[in-house]
Design a protein around this motif. Structure first.
Motif, PDB file in Angstrom:
ATOM      1  N   VAL A 167       0.922  -1.166   0.108  1.00 30.31           N
ATOM      2  CA  VAL A 167      -0.125  -0.281  -0.265  1.00 30.31           C
ATOM      3  C   VAL A 167       0.702   1.448  -0.252  1.00 30.31           C
ATOM      4  CG1 VAL A 167      -1.820   1.260   1.326  1.00 30.31           C
ATOM      5  CG2 VAL A 167      -1.835  -0.993   0.974  1.00 30.31           C
ATOM      6  N   TRP A 168       1.700   1.527   0.614  1.00 27.61           N
ATOM      7  CA  TRP A 168       2.992   2.657   0.318  1.00 27.61           C
ATOM      8  C   TRP A 168       3.535   2.654  -0.222  1.00 27.61           C
ATOM      9  CZ3 TRP A 168       3.934   6.050   4.129  1.00 27.61           C
ATOM     10  CH2 TRP A 168       3.014   5.922   5.439  1.00 27.61           C
ATOM     11  N   LEU A 169       3.996   1.083  -0.890  1.00 25.83           N
ATOM     12  CA  LEU A 169       4.694   1.247  -2.223  1.00 25.83           C
ATOM     13  C   LEU A 169       3.691   1.989  -3.779  1.00 25.83           C
ATOM     14  CD1 LEU A 169       7.115   0.983  -4.151  1.00 25.83           C
ATOM     15  CD2 LEU A 169       6.533  -1.453  -4.363  1.00 25.83           C
ATOM     16  N   SER A 170       2.336   1.527  -3.685  1.00 28.97           N
ATOM     17  CA  SER A 170       1.827   2.066  -4.619  1.00 28.97           C
ATOM     18  C   SER A 170       0.768   3.749  -4.296  1.00 28.97           C
ATOM     19  CB  SER A 170       0.218   1.465  -4.095  1.00 28.97           C
ATOM     20  OG  SER A 170       0.060  -0.313  -4.165  1.00 28.97           O
ATOM     21  N   ALA A 171       1.395   4.470  -2.644  1.00 31.54           N
ATOM     22  CA  ALA A 171       0.931   5.385  -2.469  1.00 31.54           C
ATOM     23  C   ALA A 171       2.227   6.411  -2.543  1.00 31.54           C
ATOM     24  CB  ALA A 171       0.871   5.819  -0.952  1.00 31.54           C
ATOM     25  N   ALA A 172       3.983   5.573  -2.963  1.00 27.43           N
ATOM     26  CA  ALA A 172       4.225   6.115  -2.834  1.00 27.43           C
ATOM     27  C   ALA A 172       4.074   6.929  -4.490  1.00 27.43           C
ATOM     28  CB  ALA A 172       5.679   6.164  -3.084  1.00 27.43           C
ATOM     29  N   LEU A 173       4.215   5.935  -5.194  1.00 25.88           N
ATOM     30  CA  LEU A 173       3.935   5.587  -6.929  1.00 25.88           C
ATOM     31  C   LEU A 173       3.142   7.160  -7.407  1.00 25.88           C
ATOM     32  CD1 LEU A 173       4.286   1.841  -8.202  1.00 25.88           C
ATOM     33  CD2 LEU A 173       6.195   4.254  -8.216  1.00 25.88           C
ATOM     34  N   TRP A 174       1.675   6.371  -6.677  1.00 23.21           N
ATOM     35  CA  TRP A 174       1.114   7.529  -7.269  1.00 23.21           C
ATOM     36  C   TRP A 174       1.351   8.790  -6.285  1.00 23.21           C
ATOM     37  CZ3 TRP A 174      -2.494  11.335  -3.625  1.00 23.21           C
ATOM     38  CH2 TRP A 174      -3.844  11.750  -4.534  1.00 23.21           C
ATOM     39  N   ILE A 175       1.904   9.722  -5.592  1.00 26.43           N
ATOM     40  CA  ILE A 175       2.166  10.531  -5.418  1.00 26.43           C
ATOM     41  C   ILE A 175       3.036  10.869  -6.655  1.00 26.43           C
ATOM     42  CG2 ILE A 175       3.503  12.070  -3.407  1.00 26.43           C
ATOM     43  CD1 ILE A 175       2.610   9.952  -1.384  1.00 26.43           C
ATOM     44  N   GLN A 176       4.395  10.245  -6.484  1.00 24.57           N
ATOM     45  CA  GLN A 176       4.722  10.483  -7.326  1.00 24.57           C
ATOM     46  C   GLN A 176       4.539  11.202  -8.926  1.00 24.57           C
ATOM     47  OE1 GLN A 176       8.134   7.935  -8.496  1.00 24.57           O
ATOM     48  NE2 GLN A 176       8.866   8.702 -10.106  1.00 24.57           N
ATOM     49  N   THR A 177       4.168  10.375  -9.513  1.00 25.40           N
ATOM     50  CA  THR A 177       2.770  10.703 -10.528  1.00 25.40           C
ATOM     51  C   THR A 177       1.888  11.749 -10.333  1.00 25.40           C
ATOM     52  OG1 THR A 177       2.670   8.475 -10.672  1.00 25.40           O
ATOM     53  CG2 THR A 177       1.592   9.661 -12.321  1.00 25.40           C
ATOM     54  N   SER A 178       1.353  11.884  -9.414  1.00 20.90           N
ATOM     55  CA  SER A 178       0.712  13.118  -9.697  1.00 20.90           C
ATOM     56  C   SER A 178       1.297  14.403  -8.920  1.00 20.90           C
ATOM     57  CB  SER A 178      -0.496  13.019  -8.378  1.00 20.90           C
ATOM     58  OG  SER A 178       0.372  12.977  -7.268  1.00 20.90           O
TER      59      SER A 178
END
Length: 430
Positions: A6-17
């Motif tokens: 979940v944290w990795l997915s959140a980090a990727l989402w934060i990076q993209t957005s």
């Protein structure tokens, strides 16, 4: 592991957005800077017309560190550079002549450029910045967002680990308590302090233990009673067989043979009812549309041979048309057969048994002695015999009735006739 995902997915989402938002803001800054320079030219703060062959300096805002990286060029529409900022390269920022955003490569370095065409003044304003600078800015923003999260994640993981371990400790204790219990120990779990989440589990387990203990006691009593009831006719069979073997008197042998036939009949009925009771209690048949009229006539037809042997008249009264109802035909037929069979056995010779279908209620009347009031409370208990059950009675018929009607969500009512006899009403719930 799931938390990490979940944290990795959140980090990727934060990076993209974050990258998308920063790119949008920086593109807006390029357009803003180009419009600012065009306004200065229109207000004659940058005198392009008087520049001649001289290169006009273009002042850029110094309010933010990123502004220092912006590069601006002013080109005439005939392809001559008339001005540029200190940080701008000597070559054209982009070869795209149309107004808008574009990408270019200068000395191997990628650039993002916004071009504004001012046809009234005959100039083209280009404002650009290096994508390497943009990437650095995005990395700084992401580092500011993700670095605190990276520091908090191990702490949060430890807190979650401790919290989950403490939360599961009561379940582990309960599991250990159940693990060391004997398979024959169905006593309730001991009361004591427990978390709110564990109390419903403990109550459910205690309820289950109580139901299993009751079922075990019923089966144990059933086995004991069945063994006792089967022992009596089997002993009689053995005794009568010995009489037949030892006696040469034809009359004695005939009486012994008749006794053997009665014992066989009683044993046969008891075994059949035991099997039927077990089948009823195991039954999980789904209900289906059933013609009550046809089922009643079919059940009565199966018992006419018995009624003839007992010299009992078996009569029916039912509508001429089908009466449909959603029910279990197996359970309903088991209930009907045992009530009618009991009525035939309880009736004296020459008597009459009447089976009536009235809507979704089946009424069975006989002319026997009836059930004494003191037996009504326990007449549906296994191996309880009424006064009219006779030598072949097993005390199982009405217990089969009770079990079947319970599964049908029906109701059984016993009514004593004023002139003797017994009436049993089976009320079915549509």
């Amino acid at each position: 592991m799931a938390t990490g995902a979940v944290w990795l997915s959140a980090a990727l989402w934060i990076q993209t957005s974050t990258r998308a938002e920063v790119e949008e803001v920086l593109d807006a800054r390029l357009a803003e800077a180009a419009n600012m320079v065009s306004s200065l030219i229109s207000d004659h703060r940058i005198a392009v017309a008087q520049a001649g062959d001289q290169m006009l300096p273009i002042p850029m805002s110094r309010e933010a560190s990123y502004s220092k990286q912006l590069s601006c060029q002013i080109w005439s529409l005939d392809g001559r550079m008339v001005g540029r900022s200190d940080s701008a390269p000597d070559v054209e920022l982009t070869h795209v002549a149309n107004e808008g955003y574009s990408r270019s490569v200068i000395d191997g370095e990628p650039w993002r450029v916004y071009t504004l065409v001012n046809k009234e003044l005959g100039v083209r304003v280009m404002v650009g910045d290096s994508l390497a600078v943009r990437d650095g800015l995005v990395r700084d923003v992401l580092a500011g967002l993700l670095f605190p999260a990276a520091l908090v994640l191990p702490v949060l993981a430890v807190i979650l680990w401790i919290s989950v371990a403490r939360g599961l400790a009561p379940l582990d204790q309960l599991a250990n308590t159940l693990r060391i219990r004997s398979s024959s120990d169905l006593s309730p779990l001991p009361d004591g302090p427990a978390p709110r989440e564990i109390k419903p589990v403990r109550r459910a387990l205690n309820t289950l233990f109580s139901r299993v203990a009751s079922a075990r006691d019923v089966e144990r009593n059933f086995t004991t009673y069945a063994a006792h009831e089967l022992k009596t006719p089997l002993s009689g069979l053995r005794t009568q067989a010995q009489v037949m073997r030892l006696s040469d008197d034809p009359e004695v042998r005939d009486r012994a043979l008749a006794a053997i036939e009665r014992s066989v009949d009683r044993t046969d009925r008891m075994v059949r009812q035991l099997l039927e009771l077990a089948a009823v209690e195991r039954s999980e048949e789904d209900s289906e549309q059933t013609d009550l009229t046809f089922l009643m006539h079919e059940t009565v037809a199966d018992l006419r041979v018995l009624a003839k042997e007992r010299e009992v008249t078996l009569e029916t009264a039912a509508p001429d048309k089908a009466v449909w109802m959603r029910t279990s035909p197996f359970l309903l037929q088991a209930a009907l057969r045992n009530v009618i069979e009991n009525a035939i056995h309880a009736s004296p010779r020459g008597a009459r048994v009447t089976v009536i279908l009235d809507g979704t209620t089946v009424v069975i009347r006989d002319e026997g002695e009836g059930i004494p009031p003191e037996l009504l409370d326990r007449v549906q208990t296994r191996f309880t015999r009424g006064p009219g059950s006779g030598a072949n009675g097993s005390g199982l018929g009405l217990s089969i009735l009770a079990s079947a009607m319970q599964r049908l969500n029906g109701e059984v009512k016993f009514v004593q006739g004023q002139d003797g006899g017994q009436t049993v009403e089976l009320k079915l719930t549509p």
